[in-house]
Write an enzyme that holds these catalytic residues in place. Structure first.
Site, mmCIF file in Angstrom:
data_model
loop_
_atom_site.group_PDB
_atom_site.id
_atom_site.type_symbol
_atom_site.label_atom_id
_atom_site.label_comp_id
_atom_site.label_asym_id
_atom_site.label_seq_id
_atom_site.Cartn_x
_atom_site.Cartn_y
_atom_site.Cartn_z
ATOM 1 N N LYS A 91 82.780 6.963 62.655
ATOM 2 C CA LYS A 91 83.007 7.342 61.273
ATOM 3 C C LYS A 91 83.930 6.300 60.663
ATOM 4 O O LYS A 91 84.808 5.743 61.322
ATOM 5 C CB LYS A 91 83.596 8.753 61.156
ATOM 6 C CG LYS A 91 84.992 8.952 61.669
ATOM 7 C CD LYS A 91 86.101 8.612 60.692
ATOM 8 C CE LYS A 91 85.848 9.290 59.363
ATOM 9 N NZ LYS A 91 86.864 8.809 58.360
ATOM 10 N N THR A 111 88.160 0.703 64.775
ATOM 11 C CA THR A 111 87.893 1.175 63.425
ATOM 12 C C THR A 111 88.445 2.579 63.308
ATOM 13 O O THR A 111 89.223 3.002 64.152
ATOM 14 C CB THR A 111 86.399 1.098 63.124
ATOM 15 O OG1 THR A 111 86.228 1.400 61.754
ATOM 16 C CG2 THR A 111 85.615 2.059 63.978
ATOM 17 N N ASN A 153 88.351 6.939 45.814
ATOM 18 C CA ASN A 153 89.726 7.014 46.285
ATOM 19 C C ASN A 153 90.662 7.675 45.279
ATOM 20 O O ASN A 153 91.645 8.298 45.675
ATOM 21 C CB ASN A 153 90.218 5.595 46.647
ATOM 22 C CG ASN A 153 89.654 5.141 47.978
ATOM 23 O OD1 ASN A 153 90.142 5.524 49.026
ATOM 24 N ND2 ASN A 153 88.598 4.359 47.940
ATOM 25 N N THR A 188 84.143 11.829 56.973
ATOM 26 C CA THR A 188 84.989 12.230 55.836
ATOM 27 C C THR A 188 84.317 11.734 54.551
ATOM 28 O O THR A 188 83.470 12.409 53.998
ATOM 29 C CB THR A 188 86.433 11.695 55.971
ATOM 30 O OG1 THR A 188 86.401 10.295 56.256
ATOM 31 C CG2 THR A 188 87.171 12.421 57.076
ATOM 32 N N GLU A 221 82.998 2.503 51.072
ATOM 33 C CA GLU A 221 83.087 3.399 49.910
ATOM 34 C C GLU A 221 82.613 2.701 48.639
ATOM 35 O O GLU A 221 83.234 1.746 48.172
ATOM 36 C CB GLU A 221 84.516 3.902 49.761
ATOM 37 C CG GLU A 221 84.887 4.887 50.854
ATOM 38 C CD GLU A 221 86.350 5.256 50.885
ATOM 39 O OE1 GLU A 221 86.671 6.296 51.473
ATOM 40 O OE2 GLU A 221 87.173 4.499 50.327
#
Length: 406
Positions: free
Chosen positions: A179, A190, A401, A153, A277
């Site tokens: 992922k 996870t 985000n 993603t 991220e």
């Protein structure tokens, strides 16, 4: 950019396991977003799932199906998490299982569904079902790399790893893909991890193997302190390697498998943190001298979760006071602050609860500019220790985000 990750390594095929990927336009066009993993008859499975009480529909269905029968297939979609969708979401997950089962000639209960993506929105069921023929047509022993890309993603790189080991004189292969990039503070594993081996191992031993490996890997990472609604880790064992079956944790071969599976899980877990991220730093937080392993973990995670610590690392600022403040608020029963010491890599920063007299700011700053940093915290008490892995908190984390649904 992922810290220290240069690309997906070569992934070995696992006899008895085939993978197929499709572009189903589930949420975005022209991206791989649907994966089917087909298992040979006799394949055993173990799984650990999120403990988030708002768990997603596919988590509920996968748990239910796994309890009933060994799987013949896994179905993974990205784009939509199918979490917070109530009874309609459960119905969607069941219909996906029925649709895949019908095409593979197995029972719906033999399909385990997994989803990742936006929470609270139903996914386009028709697109997922329409994408199944292409994914099935693409089923291949060598489909691991495509599948690693197909489950991404916000990941910036695909994540996977293979290992081989001898069990009873036979070569056993273990390959896994993962992922995860944000919403990482697992309570079990996870976001999504799929591991397969051709080892022959009984279900109880397989479950023990996975839980032992998860406790030392996926349970030891955090990016932002958030536990996903969709976390799942699955270990498949096709039994095709040809060695004498492992019936229990004490059997010959179990220890060999335990070591290699734990190593692979640790590699995958660290890959997730390295691709946090917006991450620019990979940090290892090691706590020693604790009264218990639980206390060591609490201190390590308190430091790893601290936004002030994480932003200081992003700024390459050796603001050691933030580390001490995090240690001091860790929820442990006893802490003698006068015995605490802290090192950044090999630079002693704090000794006996205060600034080390040998410390120089320029040395601390030089360490903080490194992309990989170890924070060693010695509590000066007992003999227990723990290590967790985390990333810094950057401008890009907020941007990624903030734009997640756009």
């Amino acid at each position: 950019m992922a810290v220290g990750l240069t690309g997906l390594p070569a992934l070995l095929s696992v006899p008895g396991i085939r993978l197929g990927t499709a572009r189903a336009a589930i949420r975005k066009k022209d991206r791989r977003d649907l994966v089917v993993i087909a298992c040979a008859p006799g394949t055993q499975a173990a799984a650990v799932f999120t403990r988030n009480r708002f768990c997603a529909a596919p988590v509920i269905i996968a748990r239910e199906h796994l309890t009933a029968t060994p799987p013949r297939a896994l179905l993974i979609n990205t784009g939509y998490a199918n979490a917070g969708t109530g009874d309609p979401g459960l119905m969607d997950a069941r219909r996906c299982c029925e649709a895949l089962a019908g095409r593979l000639g197995c029972q719906a209960a033999e399909v385990l569904p997994f989803s990742t993506g936006v929470i609270g929105e139903r996914f386009p069921l028709d697109r997922i079902i329409a994408g199944l023929p292409a994914a099935i047509e693409n089923l291949s022993d060598d489909g691991w790399a495509e599948a690693a890309h197909g489950i991404m993603t916000t990941d910036t790189v695909a994540k996977g790893m293979s290992r081989q080991v001898l069990v009873d004189g036979r070569t056993v292969t273990i390959t896994g893909i993962a992922k995860g990039s944000g919403m990482i503070r697992p309570d079990m594993a996870t976001m999504l991890v799929f591991i397969a081996t051709d080892a022959a191992i009984a279900p109880p031993a397989l479950n023990t193997l996975l839980r032992e490996a998860s406790d030392r890997s996926f349970h030891c990472i955090t990016v932002d302190g958030d536990t996903s609604t969709n976390d799942a880790c699955v270990l498949l064992a096709s039994g095709r390697a040809g060695h004498k079956p492992i019936g229990a944790a004490g059997d010959p071969g179990y220890e060999v498998l335990r070591v290699v599976v734990s190593d692979l899980c640790r590699e995958l877990a660290q890959m997730i943190v390295r691709d946090g991220e917006g991450a620019s730093k990979f940090m290892t937080i090691t706590v020693t001298g604790a009264d218990s392993e639980a206390d060591a973990r609490e201190v390590a995670f308190t430091v790893a979760h601290s936004p002030l610590v994480k932003t200081a690392f992003f700024a390459s600022d050796p603001n050691w006071g933030r580390i001490l403040a995090a240690i001091g608020r860790a929820p442990i029963r006893h802490l003698d602050v006068a015995r605490v010491s802290v090192r950044l890599n090999d630079v002693s920063v704090v000794s006996r609860g205060a600034l080390d007299p040998t410390y120089r700011e320029e040395r601390g700053a030089a360490v903080m500019r490194e992309p990989e940093i170890t924070v060693h915290i010695d509590l000066g008490g007992g003999s227990h220790a723990a290590t967790v892995w985390t990333s810094d908190l950057s401008h890009d984390y907020v941007r990624i985000n903030a734009e997640y649904r756009s």
